[in-house]
Design an enzyme around this catalytic site. Structure first.
Site, mmCIF file in Angstrom:
data_model
loop_
_atom_site.group_PDB
_atom_site.id
_atom_site.type_symbol
_atom_site.label_atom_id
_atom_site.label_comp_id
_atom_site.label_asym_id
_atom_site.label_seq_id
_atom_site.Cartn_x
_atom_site.Cartn_y
_atom_site.Cartn_z
ATOM 1 N N CYS A 146 0.827 -1.204 0.000
ATOM 2 C CA CYS A 146 0.000 0.000 0.000
ATOM 3 C C CYS A 146 0.869 1.265 0.000
ATOM 4 O O CYS A 146 1.594 1.508 -0.950
ATOM 5 C CB CYS A 146 -0.994 -0.037 1.149
ATOM 6 S SG CYS A 146 -2.383 1.118 0.886
ATOM 7 N N LYS A 167 -12.114 8.216 -2.331
ATOM 8 C CA LYS A 167 -11.256 7.164 -1.787
ATOM 9 C C LYS A 167 -11.468 5.845 -2.519
ATOM 10 O O LYS A 167 -12.606 5.447 -2.799
ATOM 11 C CB LYS A 167 -11.548 6.989 -0.295
ATOM 12 C CG LYS A 167 -10.648 6.006 0.432
ATOM 13 C CD LYS A 167 -10.990 5.945 1.920
ATOM 14 C CE LYS A 167 -10.047 5.012 2.660
ATOM 15 N NZ LYS A 167 -10.342 4.946 4.115
ATOM 16 N N SER A 196 -7.702 0.439 0.295
ATOM 17 C CA SER A 196 -8.163 1.529 1.154
ATOM 18 C C SER A 196 -7.130 2.649 1.093
ATOM 19 O O SER A 196 -6.172 2.666 1.849
ATOM 20 C CB SER A 196 -8.336 1.035 2.598
ATOM 21 O OG SER A 196 -8.720 2.105 3.448
ATOM 22 N N HIS A 239 -4.333 -4.385 0.064
ATOM 23 C CA HIS A 239 -4.149 -4.946 1.405
ATOM 24 C C HIS A 239 -4.659 -6.390 1.465
ATOM 25 O O HIS A 239 -5.651 -6.682 2.148
ATOM 26 C CB HIS A 239 -4.911 -4.116 2.449
ATOM 27 C CG HIS A 239 -4.240 -2.862 2.862
ATOM 28 N ND1 HIS A 239 -3.121 -2.834 3.662
ATOM 29 C CD2 HIS A 239 -4.533 -1.565 2.578
ATOM 30 C CE1 HIS A 239 -2.748 -1.588 3.875
ATOM 31 N NE2 HIS A 239 -3.583 -0.791 3.230
ATOM 32 N N GLU A 241 -3.551 -8.684 3.138
ATOM 33 C CA GLU A 241 -3.403 -9.172 4.517
ATOM 34 C C GLU A 241 -4.610 -8.832 5.390
ATOM 35 O O GLU A 241 -4.755 -9.365 6.503
ATOM 36 C CB GLU A 241 -2.129 -8.590 5.151
ATOM 37 C CG GLU A 241 -2.240 -7.182 5.713
ATOM 38 C CD GLU A 241 -2.144 -6.088 4.661
ATOM 39 O OE1 GLU A 241 -2.158 -4.893 5.032
ATOM 40 O OE2 GLU A 241 -2.068 -6.416 3.449
ATOM 41 N N ARG A 253 -15.373 3.294 11.981
ATOM 42 C CA ARG A 253 -14.561 4.326 12.642
ATOM 43 C C ARG A 253 -14.852 5.692 12.054
ATOM 44 O O ARG A 253 -15.052 6.675 12.787
ATOM 45 C CB ARG A 253 -13.080 3.988 12.473
ATOM 46 C CG ARG A 253 -12.107 5.027 13.030
ATOM 47 C CD ARG A 253 -10.758 4.891 12.364
ATOM 48 N NE ARG A 253 -10.827 5.170 10.930
ATOM 49 C CZ ARG A 253 -9.916 4.785 10.040
ATOM 50 N NH1 ARG A 253 -8.875 4.076 10.425
ATOM 51 N NH2 ARG A 253 -10.052 5.109 8.756
#
Length: 305
Positions: A146, A167, A196, A239, A241, A253
């Protein structure tokens, strides 16, 4: 019955308990010393805010291998972490200064939610730049993830990033552009990766650099996987992972903080945040890390550095 594990990590590292509960094959120091084989030395430069969570995610993917791995966790000395307990860092992490005289078979440089900053504004940029230079002579292959991928592309090839209008957030389908690449051996023609980030890398910038090969691309998310011709540098903009709930945690969040955020694409069932997301990238994430370990690290690294 004692469970043997191929990743050699400290017995009291919190990630060890999490992985054991998942029946993941790892190894503590006492068991590792009883095996008469040369382990691979893997460093993880962890610049994610939630370091315990990130280290567990990467260790989970590294663990699905018969190879014995010695893991060294690193953090920047020029940045004070506000989200990870200092006791955890002191107990389990080292700095680049402490290991720069060593050689490593492989290295992972994680992402960080700082893509809104120019590279020179990152307070550990000089330290990271020194480390990136060092990887060319002291690491067999480095996997950049990333923001770590954007940083590596900027440092090694002067390829910049550009701000997205919205985004890149969700789980996106990718196509393979290099069919005979060892890193993608065993992959299906289409595979999914979570993303992200607020910035992107231009495909034309990658393809105009003769030392780089673009391996996979997404019509929605853009550049995904890039490698140097010598396989010493691998750049991954997503990502893989991430756990099943990772994007949901980021979404909730931001909603709680009142930050503008769209529902992650192709993630929640029927785009309903109340529904459990589907984990569509697990198999390819494991395969990617295993291919990197096998073909780019294990089969390429010298027996003795």
């Amino acid at each position: 019955m004692t469970r043997a594990m191929p990743i050699n990590i400290p017995s009291n590292l919190p990630a060890k308990e999490v992985l054991e509960k998942e029946k993941i094959f790892v190894m503590d120091e006492s068991r590792a010393y009883s095996q008469d084989i040369r382990p691979l030395n893997i460093a993880i430069f962890n610049i994610m805010p939630k370091k315990e969570e990130a280290e567990t995610q990467h260790l989970r993917l590294l663990s699905n291998s018969p190879l014995q791995l010695n893991i060294t966790l690193l953090h920047p000395s020029t940045h004070l972490s506000k989200t990870t307990d200092g006791k955890h860092l002191n107990a389990f992490y080292k700095t680049f200064e402490e290991v720069k005289d060593r050689n490593f078979d492989g290295m992972i440089i994680t992402g960080a939610p700082i893509e809104h900053l120019d590279f020179c504004e990152v307070n550990y940029w000089n330290e990271l730049s020194e480390m990136l230079d060092w990887t060319k002579t002291h690491v067999t292959s480095t996997l950049h993830v990333c923001w770590g991928a954007q940083a590596g592309l900027k440092h090694h090839y002067n390829i910049g990033k550009f701000k997205l209008e919205e985004k890149c957030f969700g789980v996106f389908e990718h196509q393979i552009l290099e069919q005979n690449c060892d890193l993608l051996r065993g992959f299906d023609d289409r595979f999914f990766v979570p993303h992200s980030r607020h910035t992107n890398t231009r495909r034309e910038d990658i393809e105009s650099e003769e030392e780089l090969t673009l391996l996979s691309y997404s019509e929605e998310a853009g550049v995904c996987l890039v490698q140097s011709k010598d396989k010493k540098q691998v750049f991954l903009t997503g990502h893989p992972e991430y756990e099943t709930h990772s994007l949901a945690d980021e979404y909730n969040r931001d909603i709680t903080n009142g930050s503008p955020i769209d529902i992650p694409k192709n993630y929640f069932i029927n785009d309903q945040p109340s529904q459990l997301p589907l984990h569509l990238w697990r198999a390819h994430a494991n395969l990617l890390y295993m291919n990197w370990l096998n073909y780019y690290v294990y089969q390429a690294t010298p027996y003795q550095w």
